[in-house]
Each structure stands twice: as C-alpha cells, then as structure tokens.
Design an enzyme around this catalytic site. Structure first.
Site, PDB file in Angstrom:
ATOM      1  CD  GLU A   1      -8.707   1.211   7.905  1.00  0.00           C
ATOM      2  OE1 GLU A   1      -8.468   0.302   8.717  1.00  0.00           O
ATOM      3  OE2 GLU A   1      -8.259   2.360   8.043  1.00  0.00           O
TER       4      GLU A   1
ATOM      5  CG  ASP B   1      -8.883  -1.691  12.290  1.00  0.00           C
ATOM      6  OD1 ASP B   1      -7.766  -2.221  12.041  1.00  0.00           O
ATOM      7  OD2 ASP B   1      -9.352  -0.774  11.588  1.00  0.00           O
TER       8      ASP B   1
ATOM      9  CG  ASP C   1      -0.290  -0.440   2.504  1.00  0.00           C
ATOM     10  OD1 ASP C   1       0.952  -0.416   2.579  1.00  0.00           O
ATOM     11  OD2 ASP C   1      -1.013  -0.809   3.443  1.00  0.00           O
TER      12      ASP C   1
ATOM     13  CG  HIS D   1      -5.961  -2.289   9.127  1.00  0.00           C
ATOM     14  ND1 HIS D   1      -6.165  -1.076   9.743  1.00  0.00           N
ATOM     15  CD2 HIS D   1      -4.623  -2.451   9.089  1.00  0.00           C
ATOM     16  CE1 HIS D   1      -4.999  -0.538  10.047  1.00  0.00           C
ATOM     17  NE2 HIS D   1      -4.044  -1.351   9.670  1.00  0.00           N
TER      18      HIS D   1
HETATM   19  P1  PGA Z   1       2.158  -1.330  12.670  1.00  0.00           P
HETATM   20  O1  PGA Z   1       0.928  -1.296  11.646  1.00  0.00           O
HETATM   21  O2  PGA Z   1       3.107  -2.372  12.159  1.00  0.00           O
HETATM   22  O3  PGA Z   1       2.775   0.057  12.584  1.00  0.00           O
HETATM   23  O4  PGA Z   1       1.608  -1.660  13.998  1.00  0.00           O
HETATM   24  C1  PGA Z   1       0.318  -2.497  11.285  1.00  0.00           C
HETATM   25  C2  PGA Z   1      -0.870  -2.185  10.390  1.00  0.00           C
HETATM   26  O5  PGA Z   1      -1.545  -1.171  10.594  1.00  0.00           O
HETATM   27  O6  PGA Z   1      -1.131  -2.977   9.469  1.00  0.00           O
END
Ligand code: PGA
Length: 266
Positions: A143, A136, A67, A138
């Site tokens: 999301e 959450d 992404d 995702h």
């Molecule tokens: P993080 O993000 O590795 O910074 O915790 C993970 C995500 O949001 O997929």
C-alpha cells in the site's frame, strides 16, 4: 518503461500472453511471478488456450504468487490459492510442486516470509513478474507509504483496498485486514515486470506510476527505476498519460531486433 497501448483489454491480455509464451519458449524452466485480481484473468484464459491449442508447455515452469490474505483457508472462494487454481493452474500443466503462493495460515509469519524469499532465490530469481495496479498505485499488497525496498512480509490493508476487494467476498463477509505480500524490493528484483491496467478507474494510478514522481505514496512508481518494465494498458487506462503519441510512435517504430524478442536478457 515500455508503454504499450492496445485497442481493448482483450487485445492487451493476448499481447501479455504472447510475451509470457515467448519467455517460456526461450527458457522452458522460466520462473514466473503471478498476480491475482480482476486484471490478469484474461491473460490466464489466453495462456490456458495456448496450452490447449498450441501446446504451450508449463512443465518446467516455477511460479511464485505475489500475495495472499492472512487467516482464510486456501479453499475459501476469495483466497488467492483458490483464485489461482480455478483461473490458471487447473487449466495448464505447472507441476504442483513448482507452485508457490504465500501461506496465509503460517504459524510463524516472519519465518514463512523469510523462507519465501529464500525459495525465490533458490529458484534463480523471478524472470517475469505479472503485476496489476491498485487505484492508489499499490503493487502486490504494498500500500501507499510501503518501503520501496521492502521484502515479503505481513501488511495491513487500507480501508480503500478492503472495500475494493469486498466484491470477491460474500455479502456480510469480512475482508481480512492482513495479508502476506512480496515486498516492493522483491518485485524490483524480477528480471522483467509486466504490468496490466484496464479501465478509466486505473487512469490516475497509471499516470502517477509512469509519469509521476518516484514516491512511496505510489509504490508502482518505483518501476521507473526497474530495468525492464512493460506496461500494457487499454485506452481508458491510458487516458491520463501525457505522452501517449510518443509511446505509440515508439511501439510502431521498434527496430527489427526488438520486434523479435522482448527479452534481451533472461
Ligand atoms: P484488480 O486489482 O486487478 O482487481 O483491479 C489490482 C490490484 O489491486 O493490484
């Protein structure tokens, strides 16, 4: 889903790097799906060390990132282009022409997304996709309520994700509302998914993903229907799983042939 609980996040990063190194040794032209965020930094550090000290060769490897934010320059300190350059590509020998990261400044985003999917297909599909998980549930920037068969497309971030990612932006700077992300369906086509999750803040999402119902409310839960997902967590991230002793029992009693290779199919 194989659940591997390692004593620390550092051990987990080393284990994940060993799995990726094994894949590259079996298949020097491997196609890797890569992730950004705080979680995979230790993994990239270990892969870079293996490149420097053990000659792990990325010259045949092709990469596709999950992404990117829409509308920020690739040179912006919080862009995923910049993250990948600094944390990984500057330290290994993936050829520049083999690196793919969504273009958040594409003039025609739907057309760009269709082409990204086509490039993944033309490369022969993703052998191993590195994943983190949001609080959450995702994956990528898919999301909650994302279609479980979605493809690469534009998404609008939730307020929660925007505030979770504020830390990567300067004070007073606005986190972009929109992103381009591989879809859940795109991720599901990877031959292996390698998910990492560390810290107590991820415990709820990890439990929902591995043991909860398959639901678009927790897009990562669809990995229960993926043929080869390896989840590597530290003890705080594992804390809300109900089958911890079973996962440890499975891991310490692997049949010999499974110890030799994580990749029955590449
Ligand atoms: P993080 O993000 O590795 O910074 O915790 C993970 C995500 O949001 O997929």
């Amino acid at each position: 889903m194989e659940v591997i609980i390692q004593p620390t996040a550092g051990d987990a990063a080393i284990k994940a790097a060993q799995i990726i190194a094994e894949l590259i040794r079996i298949k020097p032209r491997a196609v890797l799906g890569l992730a950004t965020g705080g979680t995979p930094v230790g993994l990239y550090t270990e892969l870079a060390r293996m490149h420097r000290q053990e000659g792990l060769d990325f010259s045949g490897v092709t990469t596709f990132n999950l992404d990117e934010y829409v509308g920020i320059a690739p040179t912006h300190p919080a862009s995923y282009h910049r993250f990948m350059q600094e944390n990984f590509f500057d330290q290994v020998n993936v050829p520049a022409g083999s690196i793919h990261i969504p273009d958040g400044n594409a003039s025609d985003i739907p057309q760009f997304c269709a082409r990204y999917e086509e490039e993944i297909r033309n490369a022969g599909g993703i052998d191993l996709q590195v994943l983190g998980i949001g609080h959450d549930g995702h994956i990528g920037f898919n999301e909650s309520t994302s279609s479980l068969v979605s493809r690469t497309r534009i998404k609008t971030l939730t307020e929660e994700t925007i505030s979770a990612n504020q830390r990567f932006f300067g004070p007073g700077e606005t986190v972009p509302r929109h992103v381009i992300t591989m879809g859940v369906g795109t991720i599901m086509e990877s031959r292996t998914c390698l998910m990492l999750a560390f810290g107590a803040g991820k415990a709820q999402a990890v439990a929902a993903m591995a043991e909860g119902p398959v639901t678009a409310m927790c897009p990562a839960s669809v990995l229960q229907m993926h043929r080869q997902t390896i989840l590597i967590v530290d003890p705080p991230a594992a804390a809300r799983l109900t089958r911890i002793s079973y996962y440890q029992h499975v891991y310490s009693n692997k049949p010999d042939f499974q110890k030799v290779s994580a990749f029955p199919v590449v």
